[in-house]
Design a protein around this motif. Structure first.
Motif, PDB file in Angstrom:
ATOM      1  N   ALA A  14       0.349  -8.964  11.634  1.00 58.41           N
ATOM      2  CA  ALA A  14      -1.014  -9.413  11.352  1.00 58.41           C
ATOM      3  C   ALA A  14      -1.982  -8.819  12.375  1.00 58.41           C
ATOM      4  O   ALA A  14      -1.674  -8.774  13.567  1.00 58.41           O
ATOM      5  CB  ALA A  14      -1.094 -10.929  11.373  1.00 58.41           C
ATOM      6  N   GLY A  15      -3.117  -8.345  11.873  1.00 59.04           N
ATOM      7  CA  GLY A  15      -4.092  -7.689  12.724  1.00 59.04           C
ATOM      8  C   GLY A  15      -3.932  -6.187  12.795  1.00 59.04           C
ATOM      9  O   GLY A  15      -4.811  -5.493  13.306  1.00 59.04           O
ATOM     10  N   GLY A  16      -2.826  -5.696  12.286  1.00 54.62           N
ATOM     11  CA  GLY A  16      -2.556  -4.273  12.318  1.00 54.62           C
ATOM     12  C   GLY A  16      -3.216  -3.517  11.176  1.00 54.62           C
ATOM     13  O   GLY A  16      -3.977  -4.086  10.381  1.00 54.62           O
ATOM     14  N   SER A  17      -2.895  -2.221  11.095  1.00 45.61           N
ATOM     15  CA  SER A  17      -3.526  -1.342  10.103  1.00 45.61           C
ATOM     16  C   SER A  17      -2.477  -0.501   9.389  1.00 45.61           C
ATOM     17  O   SER A  17      -1.423  -0.194   9.943  1.00 45.61           O
ATOM     18  CB  SER A  17      -4.521  -0.403  10.783  1.00 45.61           C
ATOM     19  N   LEU A  18      -2.804  -0.138   8.161  1.00 50.91           N
ATOM     20  CA  LEU A  18      -2.026   0.811   7.387  1.00 50.91           C
ATOM     21  C   LEU A  18      -2.989   1.656   6.575  1.00 50.91           C
ATOM     22  O   LEU A  18      -4.084   1.198   6.217  1.00 50.91           O
ATOM     23  CB  LEU A  18      -1.056   0.111   6.437  1.00 50.91           C
ATOM     24  N   ARG A  19      -2.559   2.869   6.238  1.00 50.78           N
ATOM     25  CA  ARG A  19      -3.358   3.728   5.362  1.00 50.78           C
ATOM     26  C   ARG A  19      -2.505   4.142   4.186  1.00 50.78           C
ATOM     27  O   ARG A  19      -1.481   4.822   4.354  1.00 50.78           O
ATOM     28  CB  ARG A  19      -3.842   4.969   6.107  1.00 50.78           C
ATOM     29  N   LEU A  20      -2.907   3.725   3.013  1.00 49.75           N
ATOM     30  CA  LEU A  20      -2.217   4.113   1.792  1.00 49.75           C
ATOM     31  C   LEU A  20      -2.823   5.394   1.241  1.00 49.75           C
ATOM     32  O   LEU A  20      -4.032   5.604   1.326  1.00 49.75           O
ATOM     33  CB  LEU A  20      -2.315   3.015   0.742  1.00 49.75           C
ATOM     34  N   SER A  21      -1.973   6.220   0.652  1.00 50.32           N
ATOM     35  CA  SER A  21      -2.413   7.444  -0.007  1.00 50.32           C
ATOM     36  C   SER A  21      -1.845   7.487  -1.411  1.00 50.32           C
ATOM     37  O   SER A  21      -0.766   6.947  -1.673  1.00 50.32           O
ATOM     38  CB  SER A  21      -1.930   8.680   0.762  1.00 50.32           C
ATOM     39  N   CYS A  22      -2.566   8.130  -2.302  1.00 48.04           N
ATOM     40  CA  CYS A  22      -2.093   8.288  -3.677  1.00 48.04           C
ATOM     41  C   CYS A  22      -2.491   9.671  -4.156  1.00 48.04           C
ATOM     42  O   CYS A  22      -3.677   9.976  -4.280  1.00 48.04           O
ATOM     43  CB  CYS A  22      -2.681   7.223  -4.577  1.00 48.04           C
ATOM     44  N   GLY A  23      -1.489  10.478  -4.450  1.00 44.66           N
ATOM     45  CA  GLY A  23      -1.725  11.815  -4.973  1.00 44.66           C
ATOM     46  C   GLY A  23      -1.514  11.852  -6.471  1.00 44.66           C
ATOM     47  O   GLY A  23      -0.609  11.198  -7.001  1.00 44.66           O
ATOM     48  N   VAL A  24      -2.369  12.610  -7.169  1.00 45.29           N
ATOM     49  CA  VAL A  24      -2.286  12.748  -8.619  1.00 45.29           C
ATOM     50  C   VAL A  24      -1.854  14.158  -8.964  1.00 45.29           C
ATOM     51  O   VAL A  24      -2.447  15.126  -8.494  1.00 45.29           O
ATOM     52  CB  VAL A  24      -3.642  12.464  -9.281  1.00 45.29           C
TER      53      VAL A  24
END
Length: 125
Positions: A14-24
């Motif tokens: 909790a309090g952390g970060s993530l970066r999601l990516s989506c390629g098409v």
């Protein structure tokens, strides 16, 4: 055949970060909206965020406003979701969406044409 492939999910405190990516792949969505939905355990899939083809308009679920940021790179045919200040209630499978249209209403993204298979985000307390 159109494919959406998500990446970037994982376990975070909790309090952390993530970066999601989506390629098409298979078709360009330069002229269409893209976005993210999520499904928490035991709940239905819900809208999280969407972005217009130009990137000039963005939309967010109220509970993620100020914490999540959506962006896209039309050259790479990729959409991103930067998630900061994560909370345990953000735990869900996150799905990338492409195509469809942006609309007025509580869920501003409708008629999604294509879905990714999802990436799991788990936020521990």
């Amino acid at each position: 055949q159109v494919q959406l492939v998500e990446s970037g999910g994982g376990l975070v405190q909790a309090g952390g970060s993530l970066r999601l990516s989506c390629g098409v792949s298979g078709r360009t969505f330069r002229y269409g909206p893209m976005g993210w939905f999520r499904r928490a355990p035991g709940k239905e899939r819900e809208f999280v965020s969407a972005i217009s083809w130009s990137g000039g308009s963005t939309y967010y679920k109220d509970s993620v406003k100020g914490r999540f940021t959506i962006s896209r790179d039309n050259v790479k045919n990729t959409v991103y979701l930067q998630m900061n200040s994560l909370k345990p209630e953000d735990t869900a499978v996150y799905y990338c969406a492409a195509g469809g249209r942006l609309v007025t209403g509580p869920v501003p993204y409708a008629g999604v044409d294509y879905w990714g298979k999802g990436t799991l985000v788990t936020v521990s307390s």
